[in-house]
Design a protein around this motif. Structure first.
Motif, PDB file in Angstrom:
ATOM      1  N   UNK A 135       6.113  -0.494  -9.343  1.00 34.39           N
ATOM      2  CA  UNK A 135       7.257  -1.177  -8.734  1.00 34.39           C
ATOM      3  C   UNK A 135       6.843  -2.180  -7.658  1.00 34.39           C
ATOM      4  N   UNK A 136       5.556  -2.346  -7.455  1.00 30.69           N
ATOM      5  CA  UNK A 136       5.053  -3.182  -6.374  1.00 30.69           C
ATOM      6  C   UNK A 136       5.471  -4.648  -6.499  1.00 30.69           C
ATOM      7  N   UNK A 137       5.340  -5.234  -7.662  1.00 37.55           N
ATOM      8  CA  UNK A 137       5.638  -6.666  -7.839  1.00 37.55           C
ATOM      9  C   UNK A 137       7.119  -6.951  -7.630  1.00 37.55           C
ATOM     10  N   UNK A 138       7.969  -6.134  -8.219  1.00 35.54           N
ATOM     11  CA  UNK A 138       9.413  -6.342  -8.064  1.00 35.54           C
ATOM     12  C   UNK A 138       9.840  -6.167  -6.614  1.00 35.54           C
ATOM     13  N   UNK A 139       9.305  -5.169  -5.947  1.00 38.02           N
ATOM     14  CA  UNK A 139       9.660  -4.932  -4.549  1.00 38.02           C
ATOM     15  C   UNK A 139       9.153  -6.060  -3.652  1.00 38.02           C
ATOM     16  N   UNK A 140       7.939  -6.527  -3.901  1.00 37.02           N
ATOM     17  CA  UNK A 140       7.399  -7.638  -3.113  1.00 37.02           C
ATOM     18  C   UNK A 140       8.248  -8.888  -3.310  1.00 37.02           C
ATOM     19  N   UNK A 141       8.672  -9.154  -4.536  1.00 38.89           N
ATOM     20  CA  UNK A 141       9.537 -10.303  -4.793  1.00 38.89           C
ATOM     21  C   UNK A 141      10.875 -10.181  -4.094  1.00 38.89           C
ATOM     22  N   UNK A 142      11.446  -8.978  -4.117  1.00 38.91           N
ATOM     23  CA  UNK A 142      12.733  -8.767  -3.449  1.00 38.91           C
ATOM     24  C   UNK A 142      12.606  -8.929  -1.938  1.00 38.91           C
ATOM     25  N   UNK A 143      11.539  -8.404  -1.356  1.00 38.83           N
ATOM     26  CA  UNK A 143      11.369  -8.549   0.087  1.00 38.83           C
ATOM     27  C   UNK A 143      11.083  -9.995   0.472  1.00 38.83           C
ATOM     28  N   UNK A 144      10.333 -10.714  -0.366  1.00 39.08           N
ATOM     29  CA  UNK A 144      10.098 -12.139  -0.093  1.00 39.08           C
ATOM     30  C   UNK A 144      11.401 -12.928  -0.146  1.00 39.08           C
ATOM     31  N   UNK A 145      12.241 -12.614  -1.124  1.00 39.39           N
ATOM     32  CA  UNK A 145      13.529 -13.305  -1.226  1.00 39.39           C
ATOM     33  C   UNK A 145      14.410 -12.988  -0.013  1.00 39.39           C
ATOM     34  N   UNK A 146      14.455 -11.724   0.379  1.00 31.95           N
ATOM     35  CA  UNK A 146      15.250 -11.340   1.555  1.00 31.95           C
ATOM     36  C   UNK A 146      14.725 -12.025   2.808  1.00 31.95           C
ATOM     37  N   UNK A 194       0.809  -1.218   0.000  1.00 28.25           N
ATOM     38  CA  UNK A 194       0.000   0.000   0.000  1.00 28.25           C
ATOM     39  C   UNK A 194       0.845   1.272   0.000  1.00 28.25           C
ATOM     40  N   UNK A 195       2.143   1.149   0.213  1.00 27.19           N
ATOM     41  CA  UNK A 195       2.969   2.347   0.327  1.00 27.19           C
ATOM     42  C   UNK A 195       3.903   2.578  -0.863  1.00 27.19           C
TER      43      UNK A 195
END
Length: 114
Positions: free
Chosen positions: A51-62, A45-46
């Motif tokens: 860029x939401x999908x790429x950021x969500x994927x990066x945070x899931x990987x981290x 939501x922020x």
């Protein structure tokens, strides 16, 4: 608070308790799920939808890398210090995060009140 409850119960539970150890582990799972869902909702939501999908994927990987490293290290701590030791280490990690979260919440409430 759920995760903190889990670690406090885990610190004081006898390692062979058939009630307290499962309770601590159940609260750990519930707290993990609540934090994951809440964090993901805040993240999505922020940020800009592009860029939401790429950021969500990066945070899931981290998160998965951190979980794997934590699982490996917790085995060592469990072997050295037992179940209570794992919970002491978890609390040492958790308390600064709770303090930081409360500070962010306090600042957000001040901005809304202004």
């Amino acid at each position: 608070m759920i995760l903190l409850s889990s670690t406090v119960i885990g610190m004081f539970a006898p390692g062979d308790s058939m009630v307290l150890v499962p309770l601590a582990l159940g609260l750990l799972g519930l707290g993990w799920s609540a934090a994951l869902i809440g964090g993901s909702a805040l993240l999505t939501s922020s940020v800009d939808p592009a860029s939401r999908v790429a950021l969500q994927g990066a945070t899931d990987a981290a998160m998965n890398v951190a979980a794997a490293a934590s699982a490996a290290l917790s085995g060592v701590v469990l072997g050295v210090a037992g179940f209570a030791g794992v919970n002491v280490v978890a609390t040492l990690v958790l308390v600064p995060l709770v303090v930081a979260g409360l500070a962010v919440l306090r600042d957000a409430r001040r901005r809304v009140a202004s």
